[in-house]
Design a protein around this motif. Structure first.
Motif, PDB file in Angstrom:
ATOM      1  N   ALA A  40       0.864  -1.183   0.000  1.00  0.00           N
ATOM      2  CA  ALA A  40       0.000   0.000   0.000  1.00  0.00           C
ATOM      3  C   ALA A  40       0.897   1.229   0.000  1.00  0.00           C
ATOM      4  N   GLY A  41       0.488   2.269   0.714  1.00  0.00           N
ATOM      5  CA  GLY A  41       1.264   3.492   0.692  1.00  0.00           C
ATOM      6  C   GLY A  41       2.397   3.490   1.699  1.00  0.00           C
ATOM      7  N   LEU A  42       3.353   4.375   1.476  1.00  0.00           N
ATOM      8  CA  LEU A  42       4.424   4.599   2.449  1.00  0.00           C
ATOM      9  C   LEU A  42       4.923   6.027   2.292  1.00  0.00           C
ATOM     10  N   ALA A  43       5.488   6.537   3.368  1.00  0.00           N
ATOM     11  CA  ALA A  43       5.974   7.918   3.384  1.00  0.00           C
ATOM     12  C   ALA A  43       7.430   7.966   2.954  1.00  0.00           C
ATOM     13  N   VAL A  97       7.293  15.879   2.451  1.00  0.00           N
ATOM     14  CA  VAL A  97       7.009  14.474   2.723  1.00  0.00           C
ATOM     15  C   VAL A  97       6.079  13.991   1.612  1.00  0.00           C
ATOM     16  N   ILE A  98       6.490  12.941   0.922  1.00  0.00           N
ATOM     17  CA  ILE A  98       5.722  12.430  -0.214  1.00  0.00           C
ATOM     18  C   ILE A  98       5.219  11.032   0.128  1.00  0.00           C
ATOM     19  N   VAL A  99       3.937  10.813  -0.063  1.00  0.00           N
ATOM     20  CA  VAL A  99       3.356   9.488   0.166  1.00  0.00           C
ATOM     21  C   VAL A  99       3.122   8.835  -1.185  1.00  0.00           C
ATOM     22  N   VAL A 100       3.736   7.681  -1.398  1.00  0.00           N
ATOM     23  CA  VAL A 100       3.617   6.973  -2.674  1.00  0.00           C
ATOM     24  C   VAL A 100       3.181   5.531  -2.404  1.00  0.00           C
ATOM     25  N   LEU A 105       7.514   2.919  -5.791  1.00  0.00           N
ATOM     26  CA  LEU A 105       8.903   3.102  -5.368  1.00  0.00           C
ATOM     27  C   LEU A 105       9.749   1.898  -5.751  1.00  0.00           C
ATOM     28  N   VAL A 106       9.208   0.697  -5.587  1.00  0.00           N
ATOM     29  CA  VAL A 106       9.940  -0.514  -5.974  1.00  0.00           C
ATOM     30  C   VAL A 106      10.254  -0.483  -7.467  1.00  0.00           C
ATOM     31  N   ARG A 107       9.257  -0.150  -8.273  1.00  0.00           N
ATOM     32  CA  ARG A 107       9.467  -0.111  -9.722  1.00  0.00           C
ATOM     33  C   ARG A 107      10.498   0.953 -10.109  1.00  0.00           C
ATOM     34  N   GLN A 286       8.988   5.629   9.176  1.00  0.00           N
ATOM     35  CA  GLN A 286      10.422   5.633   8.870  1.00  0.00           C
ATOM     36  C   GLN A 286      10.990   4.266   8.482  1.00  0.00           C
ATOM     37  N   GLY A 287      10.157   3.247   8.386  1.00  0.00           N
ATOM     38  CA  GLY A 287      10.697   1.935   8.054  1.00  0.00           C
ATOM     39  C   GLY A 287      11.438   1.915   6.728  1.00  0.00           C
ATOM     40  N   ALA A 288      10.754   2.315   5.658  1.00  0.00           N
ATOM     41  CA  ALA A 288      11.389   2.350   4.341  1.00  0.00           C
ATOM     42  C   ALA A 288      12.469   3.416   4.276  1.00  0.00           C
TER      43      ALA A 288
END
Length: 370
Positions: A40-43, A97-100, A105-107, A286-288
């Motif tokens: 899903a989303g992440l910051a 702060v960008i939520v994607v 992000l992986v791609r 902050q995990g990613a």
């Protein structure tokens, strides 16, 4: 110099990109047969956005910025406990702060690798930290550096540190949904009430990411998770019920973390990274971000792993502990404790409007090594 990266999540891909940009021959192994658009989303906070700039991926992520206007923490009736403006954070840290979506992000990171460097459907069956040998179904690879980015339940971590207790259940479960934007102005905020949290964030691709947490026994599941979300949050302020009602898919995950830090992030030729090294609760987003920081620091000190540990272990330990503290505060379920918490946060907001931002300074001002 050759590096083998185990795991093509955000941290593993970032490590592969960072190492190849420093001249390493890189192979990234991923057990999944394809990079499916899961999650899903992440910051992507300012500290992580600076890392993406260093990896050549920052511009693409900046195009997806969707966090604007007021943000903060609300009560279930819709009233504000504390709030700020997203532009203040961008001005303070020089970056937004960008939520994607995680898949985006992986791609984006995978596109920074050369053809053949990412090998899908090929798990690492065993690792020898002394020799750098990685055993796979296609044969044995020998590397000068092995990066274990194999996640929360890392088999490599379990082999290197067999006495470590591993991830613990926090007593909280989470739900995540991604839904179409309902139109109009949507306020990005978290709502806290009676030990439960519901968060709303606008993605830059026209969708809305929502996450929710509540106390639950480990492994508990509902027959209908959407109905369970409506039971827990359906009487909260709009647009919470409407966003839940719009969901077509609900992902439920128990929240686990490494409460006990590892003694180090390396053994022999193997370095741990991301959740494998310091899995933390999601309360600070902050995990990613910390996995991205790991990647560029590891690439900088790939020939000196004790220095990698020295730079990353104290920082990630403090960030993880801070995130755990916020999680405990957000999950206060006793009515009196909840009222006292809300009153204290509201008072702090009135005394210093940027109090929350200032508390984030040690995390968000970080810059990657040159």
């Amino acid at each position: 110099m050759r590096a083998v990266v185990i795991g093509a999540g955000i941290g593993g891909l970032a490590a592969g990109v960072a190492l190849r940009r420093r001249g390493w021959e890189v192979t990234v192994l991923e057990r999944a047969p394809a990079l499916e658009p899961v999650g899903a989303g992440l910051a992507v906070a300012p500290n992580a956005l600076r890392v993406l700039d260093a990896l050549g991926a920052g511009e693409r992520i900046r195009e997806l910025s969707g966090l604007q206007g007021t943000a903060g923490i609300r009560r279930p009736d819709g009233g504000w406990i504390t709030r700020t403006d997203a532009s203040k954070a961008a001005a303070r840290y020089g970056e937004p702060v960008i939520v994607v979506h995680r898949a985006t992000l992986v791609r984006t990171l995978a596109e920074q690798l050369a053809p053949g460097e990412l090998r899908l459907g090929l798990p690492a069956d065993d690792v020898d930290p002394r020799t750098g040998r990685v055993v796979t179904a296609d044969g044995t690879l020998t590397a000068d550096l092995v990066v274990a980015a194999d996640g929360l339940h890392s088999p490599v971590r379990a082999k290197l540190f067999p006495s470590h207790p591993g991830p613990v259940h926090t007593g909280v479960t989470s739900w995540r949904i991604v839904v179409p934007h309902p139109g109009g102005t949507l306020v990005a905020a978290e709502t806290w009430g009676a030990g439960k949290v519901f968060g709303v964030a606008v993605l830059g691709d026209g969708r809305v990411y929502c996450y929710a947490t509540a106390p639950a026994a480990e492994g508990g599941r509902a027959g209908d998770e959407k109905a369970e979300m409506l039971r827990l949050f359906g009487d909260w302020h709009e647009p919470v019920p409407s966003l839940i009602a719009a969901a077509t898919e609900v992902v439920r995950t128990d929240i686990r973390c490494l409460d006990e830090p590892l003694p180090r992030f390396h053994t022999g030729r193997v370095a741990l990274l991301g959740d494998a090294a310091h899995a933390m609760t999601p309360n600070l987003g902050q995990g990613a971000c910390q996995a991205l920081e790991d990647a560029v620091v590891l690439a900088r000190h790939a020939d000196d792993l004790p220095r990698y540990t020295a730079e990353r272990l104290p920082r990630t330990t403090e960030v993880a502990r801070a995130s755990r503290r916020v999680g405990r505060m957000a999950n206060l379920g006793h009515p009196l404790a909840e009222r006292l918490r809300n009153a204290g946060m509201a008072l702090g907001g009135r005394l210093g409007p940027d109090l929350i931002l200032r508390q984030m300074d040690p995390i968000l001002t970080w810059r990657p090594p040159t």
